[in-house]
Design a protein around this motif. Sequence first.
Motif, short mmCIF file in Angstrom:
data_model
loop_
_atom_site.label_atom_id
_atom_site.label_comp_id
_atom_site.label_asym_id
_atom_site.label_seq_id
_atom_site.Cartn_x
_atom_site.Cartn_y
_atom_site.Cartn_z
N THR A 1 0.86 -1.19 0.00
CA THR A 1 0.00 0.00 0.00
C THR A 1 0.89 1.24 0.00
O THR A 1 1.72 1.41 0.89
N CYS B 1 1.22 5.65 -1.32
CA CYS B 1 0.47 6.90 -1.55
C CYS B 1 0.98 7.53 -2.84
O CYS B 1 2.18 7.69 -3.02
N GLU C 1 -4.05 9.49 -3.82
CA GLU C 1 -4.60 8.16 -3.94
C GLU C 1 -3.75 7.19 -3.11
O GLU C 1 -2.52 7.29 -3.11
N ARG D 1 -2.91 3.32 -3.14
CA ARG D 1 -3.01 2.18 -4.03
C ARG D 1 -2.34 0.95 -3.38
O ARG D 1 -1.39 1.10 -2.62
N THR D 2 -2.82 -0.19 -3.76
CA THR D 2 -2.21 -1.44 -3.32
C THR D 2 -1.76 -2.20 -4.57
O THR D 2 -2.59 -2.78 -5.29
N GLU D 3 -0.48 -2.12 -4.86
CA GLU D 3 0.11 -2.71 -6.05
C GLU D 3 1.54 -3.15 -5.73
O GLU D 3 2.14 -2.69 -4.75
N MET E 1 4.34 0.44 -8.91
CA MET E 1 4.45 1.79 -8.35
C MET E 1 5.53 2.57 -9.08
O MET E 1 5.35 3.74 -9.44
N LYS F 1 4.31 3.67 -12.47
CA LYS F 1 3.39 4.82 -12.40
C LYS F 1 4.15 6.13 -12.36
O LYS F 1 3.73 7.14 -12.94
N SER G 1 5.32 9.16 -5.50
CA SER G 1 4.78 8.10 -4.64
C SER G 1 5.51 8.10 -3.30
O SER G 1 6.71 8.35 -3.24
#
Length: 599
Positions: A484, A486, A495, A497-499, A504, A507, A565
């Motif tokens: 998880t 941010c 947001e 996110r859990t990835e 990440m 992104k 992130s």
Amino acid sequence: MGKRQRRRQRQQKNKTIKQQKQAVQRYLLPSADTPLLEVVFYQEVTDEDKQICLDYWAFTEPGTWTHKVAEIGPTTAVLRTVKASCHADLLTVVCPDCAGPRSVYSRSDVTATRLWFPDVFPREETVSTLKCQTCRDAEAAEQARQAERAAEEEQERIARQVESAGVWLQEQADRDMPGSIPDLLGCLTLLAMVEIMQRKDTEAIGPLHSLNYTFTASADTDIETFRTLHRNRWICPTTPATTNDFTFNEDGTARGVYITKIPWGLAPSLGGKTSARRETISLMQDALWDRPDEIKEQVYKLEAGMAVNYLEGLLTRKYNEDPIPEHRLPDAYETFLNARREGFTLGQLVAVAWSSAASSVAWGQRTPGLKPGSVSSASVTNLERRIGYARDRRIDEYELPNWVPRPAIHSTALRLLQQQEAEFDALSRFRSLRQQVESRDIEDLEYDQEDTPKPDGDGSLDGADFLEQLRTRTPRESTEPPITYCLVTPGGDLEFRTEPPDKMRDKVGLVGSGYVDRVVLPEQARVHAYVAELVTASEDKANPVADHMLRLLGCYDGPFYGPVSFFGIGRRGMRPRGLDADQQEMLRAAYEVARSKDL
């Protein structure tokens, strides 16, 4: 020489003599012995028309015409024939310029000279007070030529002024960055300008004289504030404008502008449309951040002035009383200002002003023989009493009517105070959560796969594989467990996110070169960040919210572009880990602070 040729010469000579006699033939009236008027015929006039003209002008004694026009023929036809065939010269009335006789074109022209009387009309040559028609025509032509020359010179002068004004405006646009932060009034005015420009989607405001509101308490204060902001290179005059909006030196070069007659925009040195607004808002908010008391005092002063305007408008608009005497205006202002400082709201000041005006008008109606202005002056005195009476009692609030002008910086200052209060609350919450996170015993934190060996790094691929993925736009297959994290986008969105970590990094990195840089934050919070490498700096990729969050967390680099992130890290390594609940709440609080700052 033969007889035929001599005969031709005689015929030609006789013809010339006849033409000369015809050319010098004069028509003098009333007679050749006592000529007072001469009829001058135009070329190619028939004998019949000549006779009509001679009958028209015939007279024996000044003041009386021999024939009436109707006796000569149809009036319209006679007048048309006279106008087309001849004019008359008054031989004894000469022009003061050329000394020629005065020309007339109808009997009405003769009457208009006021000389057409037997005992008035001059028998000897007399200089007229008026110029002849020829001189008048020449004078009119000369005046027209002079007017044309003056118009050409004026056009040339205006062209030079336009060129000079354009050069001056360009010089203003090319000035350096502002050298100092404006005072309180200047900061609030700049913020109000930016808010209005954003709301209207325009790059300039004004001219000031065309606005139905003021920025500060009065138009005079607006002029001084704008003059100071321009002198300090925060604002710049812009178009549309005319040469009448500028002042010029004697040599025609532009010297300055009339502040109220020209539109104003932010200085070009601050950047483009969006960046200039963002930069101005940021600088002004930073300058005003630790000055809430001064902002409140400015709000009190503005509202005291608005209450005075309401009281005076109520007296003049509703009750038809005289305005408040000038020497009582400071008393009314100070009374309202002190009441506002004591805790009265603007709505309560309006209620007290209404009550004071109503009671003073009622007193004036009961008391005959009052001097002009007595009722308005009494309303100020009554105002002081009612403020004192209301200190220990409940007062209803009245809305300020729309006809009372509201300075633009009033709403700006109120929003700034609310924003500062919200930002202070968010900042206090962030600091509390950060202290809570940093004070935890790190041994109590449980992370998934803490000790699983994995090469430390940013998950970059080999060059060939990475280029192939970029070419085919094939997403990489993840081999890491999801976490998880941010993500803060350039648009200012947050947001969670859990990835997997490599997703990440994708992104963030694909906005630039495909690689990411790790931003190492202070160790206590166990939070790091990823930013993209080699991102083209542009307004649409700027991320001021993430920049401010990083500053709150202890990183003062930047600015950064593209999404950013935030992720957790383990106790013994730098491997990205999921954010726990406390870290997520801390980042939410940091986001609230940064978002309010960015707004």
